[in-house]
Design a protein around this motif. Structure first.
Motif, PDB file in Angstrom:
ATOM      1  N   ILE A 698       0.838  -1.200   0.000  1.00  0.00           N
ATOM      2  CA  ILE A 698       0.000   0.000   0.000  1.00  0.00           C
ATOM      3  C   ILE A 698       0.876   1.255   0.000  1.00  0.00           C
ATOM      4  O   ILE A 698       0.598   2.233  -0.694  1.00  0.00           O
ATOM      5  CB  ILE A 698      -0.940  -0.009   1.222  1.00  0.00           C
ATOM      6  CG1 ILE A 698      -1.951  -1.156   1.103  1.00  0.00           C
ATOM      7  CG2 ILE A 698      -1.678   1.315   1.353  1.00  0.00           C
ATOM      8  CD1 ILE A 698      -2.804  -1.367   2.340  1.00  0.00           C
ATOM      9  N   VAL A 699       1.938   1.239   0.775  1.00  0.00           N
ATOM     10  CA  VAL A 699       2.839   2.388   0.861  1.00  0.00           C
ATOM     11  C   VAL A 699       3.564   2.627  -0.460  1.00  0.00           C
ATOM     12  O   VAL A 699       3.684   3.753  -0.938  1.00  0.00           O
ATOM     13  CB  VAL A 699       3.862   2.179   1.996  1.00  0.00           C
ATOM     14  CG1 VAL A 699       4.964   3.230   1.931  1.00  0.00           C
ATOM     15  CG2 VAL A 699       3.174   2.236   3.350  1.00  0.00           C
ATOM     16  N   SER A 700       4.052   1.561  -1.068  1.00  0.00           N
ATOM     17  CA  SER A 700       4.941   1.700  -2.232  1.00  0.00           C
ATOM     18  C   SER A 700       4.237   1.579  -3.567  1.00  0.00           C
ATOM     19  O   SER A 700       4.808   1.928  -4.601  1.00  0.00           O
ATOM     20  CB  SER A 700       6.037   0.629  -2.161  1.00  0.00           C
ATOM     21  OG  SER A 700       5.473  -0.667  -2.299  1.00  0.00           O
ATOM     22  N   SER A 701       2.985   1.054  -3.572  1.00  0.00           N
ATOM     23  CA  SER A 701       2.274   0.754  -4.821  1.00  0.00           C
ATOM     24  C   SER A 701       3.061  -0.228  -5.686  1.00  0.00           C
ATOM     25  O   SER A 701       2.976  -0.206  -6.910  1.00  0.00           O
ATOM     26  CB  SER A 701       1.973   2.032  -5.619  1.00  0.00           C
ATOM     27  OG  SER A 701       1.053   2.839  -4.924  1.00  0.00           O
ATOM     28  N   ARG A 702       3.835  -1.086  -5.043  1.00  0.00           N
ATOM     29  CA  ARG A 702       4.609  -2.111  -5.741  1.00  0.00           C
ATOM     30  C   ARG A 702       4.240  -3.481  -5.172  1.00  0.00           C
ATOM     31  O   ARG A 702       3.998  -3.626  -3.977  1.00  0.00           O
ATOM     32  CB  ARG A 702       6.118  -1.873  -5.549  1.00  0.00           C
ATOM     33  CG  ARG A 702       6.598  -0.516  -6.008  1.00  0.00           C
ATOM     34  CD  ARG A 702       6.660  -0.394  -7.499  1.00  0.00           C
ATOM     35  NE  ARG A 702       7.653  -1.267  -8.075  1.00  0.00           N
ATOM     36  CZ  ARG A 702       8.944  -0.960  -8.186  1.00  0.00           C
ATOM     37  NH1 ARG A 702       9.385   0.192  -7.724  1.00  0.00           N
ATOM     38  NH2 ARG A 702       9.790  -1.795  -8.738  1.00  0.00           N
ATOM     39  N   ARG A 703       4.214  -4.481  -6.022  1.00  0.00           N
ATOM     40  CA  ARG A 703       3.904  -5.842  -5.577  1.00  0.00           C
ATOM     41  C   ARG A 703       5.134  -6.467  -4.918  1.00  0.00           C
ATOM     42  O   ARG A 703       6.251  -6.294  -5.393  1.00  0.00           O
ATOM     43  CB  ARG A 703       3.474  -6.716  -6.755  1.00  0.00           C
ATOM     44  CG  ARG A 703       2.199  -6.249  -7.456  1.00  0.00           C
ATOM     45  CD  ARG A 703       1.870  -7.184  -8.616  1.00  0.00           C
ATOM     46  NE  ARG A 703       0.792  -6.670  -9.439  1.00  0.00           N
ATOM     47  CZ  ARG A 703      -0.501  -6.916  -9.204  1.00  0.00           C
ATOM     48  NH1 ARG A 703      -0.835  -7.677  -8.183  1.00  0.00           N
ATOM     49  NH2 ARG A 703      -1.440  -6.416  -9.991  1.00  0.00           N
ATOM     50  N   ASN A 704       4.904  -7.214  -3.844  1.00  0.00           N
ATOM     51  CA  ASN A 704       6.016  -7.938  -3.214  1.00  0.00           C
ATOM     52  C   ASN A 704       6.526  -9.016  -4.158  1.00  0.00           C
ATOM     53  O   ASN A 704       7.729  -9.156  -4.363  1.00  0.00           O
ATOM     54  CB  ASN A 704       5.557  -8.565  -1.898  1.00  0.00           C
ATOM     55  CG  ASN A 704       6.712  -9.216  -1.156  1.00  0.00           C
ATOM     56  OD1 ASN A 704       7.797  -8.663  -1.090  1.00  0.00           O
ATOM     57  ND2 ASN A 704       6.490 -10.388  -0.600  1.00  0.00           N
ATOM     58  N   ARG A 705       5.600  -9.790  -4.730  1.00  0.00           N
ATOM     59  CA  ARG A 705       5.991 -10.793  -5.724  1.00  0.00           C
ATOM     60  C   ARG A 705       6.193 -10.085  -7.053  1.00  0.00           C
ATOM     61  O   ARG A 705       5.347  -9.342  -7.507  1.00  0.00           O
ATOM     62  CB  ARG A 705       4.914 -11.867  -5.866  1.00  0.00           C
ATOM     63  CG  ARG A 705       4.853 -12.800  -4.680  1.00  0.00           C
ATOM     64  CD  ARG A 705       4.352 -14.169  -5.089  1.00  0.00           C
ATOM     65  NE  ARG A 705       5.259 -14.804  -6.023  1.00  0.00           N
ATOM     66  CZ  ARG A 705       4.912 -15.175  -7.254  1.00  0.00           C
ATOM     67  NH1 ARG A 705       3.706 -14.960  -7.701  1.00  0.00           N
ATOM     68  NH2 ARG A 705       5.779 -15.753  -8.042  1.00  0.00           N
ATOM     69  N   GLY A 706       7.323 -10.304  -7.679  1.00  0.00           N
ATOM     70  CA  GLY A 706       7.634  -9.644  -8.940  1.00  0.00           C
ATOM     71  C   GLY A 706       8.443  -8.381  -8.755  1.00  0.00           C
ATOM     72  O   GLY A 706       8.920  -7.812  -9.731  1.00  0.00           O
ATOM     73  N   PHE A 707       8.617  -7.932  -7.488  1.00  0.00           N
ATOM     74  CA  PHE A 707       9.445  -6.741  -7.255  1.00  0.00           C
ATOM     75  C   PHE A 707      10.906  -7.081  -7.520  1.00  0.00           C
ATOM     76  O   PHE A 707      11.388  -8.138  -7.133  1.00  0.00           O
ATOM     77  CB  PHE A 707       9.293  -6.271  -5.800  1.00  0.00           C
ATOM     78  CG  PHE A 707      10.217  -5.128  -5.445  1.00  0.00           C
ATOM     79  CD1 PHE A 707       9.849  -3.825  -5.697  1.00  0.00           C
ATOM     80  CD2 PHE A 707      11.462  -5.373  -4.876  1.00  0.00           C
ATOM     81  CE1 PHE A 707      10.695  -2.768  -5.367  1.00  0.00           C
ATOM     82  CE2 PHE A 707      12.313  -4.330  -4.544  1.00  0.00           C
ATOM     83  CZ  PHE A 707      11.920  -3.028  -4.801  1.00  0.00           C
ATOM     84  N   TRP A 708      11.601  -6.201  -8.180  1.00  0.00           N
ATOM     85  CA  TRP A 708      13.046  -6.357  -8.340  1.00  0.00           C
ATOM     86  C   TRP A 708      13.683  -4.974  -8.443  1.00  0.00           C
ATOM     87  O   TRP A 708      13.058  -4.005  -8.816  1.00  0.00           O
ATOM     88  CB  TRP A 708      13.377  -7.200  -9.560  1.00  0.00           C
ATOM     89  CG  TRP A 708      13.049  -6.587 -10.878  1.00  0.00           C
ATOM     90  CD1 TRP A 708      11.851  -6.603 -11.516  1.00  0.00           C
ATOM     91  CD2 TRP A 708      13.935  -5.855 -11.742  1.00  0.00           C
ATOM     92  NE1 TRP A 708      11.919  -5.940 -12.699  1.00  0.00           N
ATOM     93  CE2 TRP A 708      13.182  -5.472 -12.879  1.00  0.00           C
ATOM     94  CE3 TRP A 708      15.281  -5.498 -11.652  1.00  0.00           C
ATOM     95  CZ2 TRP A 708      13.736  -4.750 -13.910  1.00  0.00           C
ATOM     96  CZ3 TRP A 708      15.834  -4.771 -12.691  1.00  0.00           C
ATOM     97  CH2 TRP A 708      15.055  -4.415 -13.808  1.00  0.00           C
TER      98      TRP A 708
END
Length: 761
Positions: A698-708
């Motif tokens: 929610i904070v980053s608007s990035r998915r944990n899975r698939g983040f790189w």
């Protein structure tokens, strides 16, 4: 000269006037009516050469926010698209640059004091040199055209900067040692040499790779196998016509555009992304078609030594068969860079063999041997003779395969190949005991036994569930659990079918493990969401019953409301209140929607989810562990009030029960706590872990899975812990990050933590 002023010719101008003059000269380029420059001629700042077909232009320019001047080549129809820079590392500070020929017949750029700041440094002396800008974007210096020699002493194509044009080479001259490679700009406003280079490594077999800050590899397309580079995405091959030359004198890559109506370039940007960019001639914009690296598996060594990066498996990193994680704790936290080690060490005996693996990008050529004449069988024999040989493969797949590649030591940077019908196999060396366990008929028999037993158990559960449902139907439409009768409205199948447009694809609002979710409108005008069990679903009647009974007994403003159910024939459906904003993942992972979501709104969503969890864990009659808390299972009302949904995997804890264990690990990787994912243990802390991951998303608007991230191999959790201190941009953001840090270290008491969080509102 007064301070704050600069001198141009004999006139003094203020810095502001100088900036305006630079802009004016950039717009009003005085093109001289030719594509060539002869000895004795010159081009001043503001004058340009234009290729005969009006495709390219050469002259002096300044990047958008820079005051420096550079000699460059750009597309005439797109001045902002600079494709070559001469003096990137030695800019001009004023507008007095001149392009001309020196007394030694070299093409040079002179500054105001007539000092040479750039030179072609041709090794061949020409009597009557001519510099000509071709319609391919190549600046060529050769003898006067009247001599018709066809030879040149220098060309810009031999000195690429950050852009590869059609017909430009990238590779090596094996005869002279000359190299063609791309070098990134330092920034968008600074064309000096940046951190990244992209080219071909000719150590053994040619390999395409990116080097970052010296010789640290960031991406590798794999060794050329006689046909292509297996790490190159299939889509990139269709964007241009690739050509690869590999002979005794040269090894290089070049390409042609797919048609005369399409312009294609390959660019290495300042962030280290290799981009294939395309523009149709009738279009006014460039489109980035492919960027590499584009996914976690593209990152060099993502899964460590002897690990394989997979495209569609969870977790993404897998150990090669016969290997196990070197550091289990790190793998449990989804950090696989420590790699894998052999389960049983090799002892260089005859009781060893090879396991055939297919559809893989071959390991990096670090410690290896190449024999181009050896057959695959000879390669196997040769590898067995050497105790240090760990794997072998054909070096060339053409004509059924030939040549021998052998690897010694750890196998680095393996991933599933992106090429269709990839025919190159890798043979890894394993002890006989490991090969037997992999291929053993007994294992296959056990697998069949387990499958049959699971099927029988499943039928038994289905029978019980059907019996409960049938008894419930006989009692007037309620669902029954044990002794307690839960009254839920029952909907007729025809009514739901009509409400959803007969389950029209246009009304599909989501797809999950249970099945498809449809939007519907009842005859009363009420909007509903219908979750329909799919026949191919991994979930079934057990989850259906679980969700229906749980939601009917749980009532909270931050839990989704269940309106009823439908059971007819093989149909199993749950009817919910409709949420116009759909699920949280559709909101925070959408660039447009996410950009409008204020920090106050994000914080309110976090608080709402926390209230729902507190109710499940403490305030309801039942202590419920959700076990599948994730962004797609958080629904949003019109005012963005969050509601926890999908209780198919939830478990009820009774009495003083604090922890349970299961052999059936179900849920979503990336949100699972390590003790649940690997040991099957779950408790309220399992939901806390999932909540922490969700909070970071929610904070980053990035998915944990698939983040790189290009600078490290950590997932979003690891990345968040290393950078959150640098991201305090507002009070609401600070509060959220502060809470995130507490989530990541995990409070011993979930209830105290969530109560404190709600109180902090």
């Amino acid at each position: 000269m007064a301070d704050g002023f600069m001198e141009i010719g004999k006139l003094s101008f203020s810095p502001l006037f100088h900036s305006l003059f630079v802009i004016f000269m950039s717009v009003l380029k005085l093109s001289i009516a030719t594509d060539s420059l002869s000895s004795g001629q010159s081009i001043k700042d503001g004058e340009t050469l234009v290729s005969s077909g009006q495709s390219f232009e050469l002259g002096f320019f300044s990047p958008e926010k820079s005051k420096n001047r550079y000699l460059g080549i750009w597309y005439k129809f797109s001045p902002e698209t600079v494709v070559w820079v001469a003096n990137g590392n030695n800019p001009l500070a004023d507008l007095n640059g001149v392009l001309t020929f020196s007394d030694e017949r070299n093409l040079v750029v002179l500054n105001q004091s007539k000092s040479v700041i750039w030179s072609s440094n041709s090794s061949r002396a020409l009597r009557n040199p001519v510099a000509q800008l071709s319609d391919s974007g190549n600046l060529v210096v050769s003898e006067n055209a009247s001599s018709h020699s066809g030879e040149y002493s220098w060309q810009s194509f031999d000195y690429p900067t950050d852009t590869l044009l059609a017909g430009m080479r990238m590779g090596w001259s094996l005869k002279t040692g000359f190299q063609w490679h791309l070098t990134s700009w330092k920034s968008m406003d600074d064309p000096s040499s940046g951190d990244y280079t992209y080219g071909i490594n000719v150590n053994g077999l040619p390999q395409l790779e990116v080097l970052y800050k010296g010789f640290t590899k960031k991406y590798r397309a794999g060794p050329q196998n006689g046909v292509h580079f297996p790490g190159t995405p299939q889509s990139e091959i269709t964007l241009f016509k690739p050509m690869f030359v590999y002979n005794e004198t040269d090894v290089y890559f070049e390409f042609e555009s797919i048609s005369d109506d399409v312009i294609t370039i390959v660019r290495l940007n300042q962030s280290g992304l290799v981009q294939c960019i395309l523009r149709k001639k009738e279009s006014s914009t460039w489109d980035v078609m492919v960027s590499m690296p584009r996914e976690p598996c593209d990152i060099y060594g993502q899964c460590g030594a002897n690990g394989v990066c997979t495209i569609d498996k969870d977790p993404r990193c897998q150990c090669l068969q016969g290997f196990m994680p070197k550091t289990l704790e790190e793998w449990q936290m989804l950090n696989s860079t420590s790699g894998c080690i052999m389960k049983v060490q090799l002892n260089c005996s005859r009781q060893e063999g090879f396991l055939k693996l297919s559809q893989l990008k071959l390991p990096d050529l670090i410690d290896f041997r190449l024999n181009k004449t050896m057959s695959l069988e000879e390669c196997k024999v040769e590898c067995l003779k050497n105790c240090s040989c760990r794997a072998y493969a054909n070096s060339d797949v053409r004509g059924g395969g030939s040549g021998c590649l052998m690897w010694f030591g750890d196998l680095i940077d393996i991933r599933e190949s992106q090429q269709v019908n990839y025919e190159q196999n890798l043979y890894i060396r394993l002890p006989a005991s490991q090969l037997d366990s992999i291929h053993s008929p007994l294992n296959k028999k056990r697998l069949v036994t387990v499958t049959v037993a699971s099927a029988i158990s499943g039928l038994f559960v289905v029978g019980i569930a059907l019996g409960i449902m049938w008894k419930s139907r006989m009692k007037g439409g309620g669902l029954q659990s044990g002794k307690e009768d839960i009254d839920l409205p029952s909907f007729d199948f025809p009514a739901i079918s009509v409400a959803t447009g007969h389950f029209s694809q246009a009304n599909t609002i989501g797809v999950g493990g249970f099945g498809t979710v449809y939007k519907g409108i009842l005859s009363t005008g009420q909007e509903i969401a219908v979750k329909r069990l799919s026949k191919s679903s991994g979930q079934g009647l057990e989850e259906f019953m679980n969700e229906a009974l749980l939601i009917a007994r749980l009532q909270h403003r931050n839990l989704v409301g269940l309106l009823g159910y439908c059971i007819e024939g093989e149909e199993r459906m749950l009817v919910y209140e409709y949420m116009p904003n759909k699920s949280l993942d559709n909101f925070i992972f959408d660039d447009d929607k996410s950009s409008t979501l204020a920090w106050k709104s994000r914080f309110d969503i976090v608080i709402g989810i926390a209230r729902g969890l507190l109710y499940l864990h403490q305030d309801s009659k039942l202590r419920v562990i959700h076990r599948d808390l994730k962004a797609s299972n958080i629904l949003l009302e019109v005012d963005l009030n969050p509601k926890i949904s999908d209780f198919g995997l939830a478990r009820i804890f009774g009495g003083d029960e604090r922890e349970a264990r299961t052999r059936r690990i179900i849920g979503t990787y990336g949100y699972m706590s390590p003790e649940y994912a690997f040991d099957g243990k779950f408790s309220v802390k399992s939901d806390v872990f999932s909540f922490g991951v969700l909070l970071l998303e929610i904070v980053s608007s990035r998915r944990n899975r698939g983040f790189w991230h290009q600078d490290h191999h950590q997932n979003l959790l690891g990345h968040g812990s290393s950078v959150w201190l640098h991201k305090f941009t507002s009070i609401m953001y600070w509060q959220t990050c502060f809470l995130t840090s507490f989530i990541m270290i995990l409070s011993n008491d979930m209830n105290e933590f969530v109560q404190g969080m709600v109180a902090s509102e």
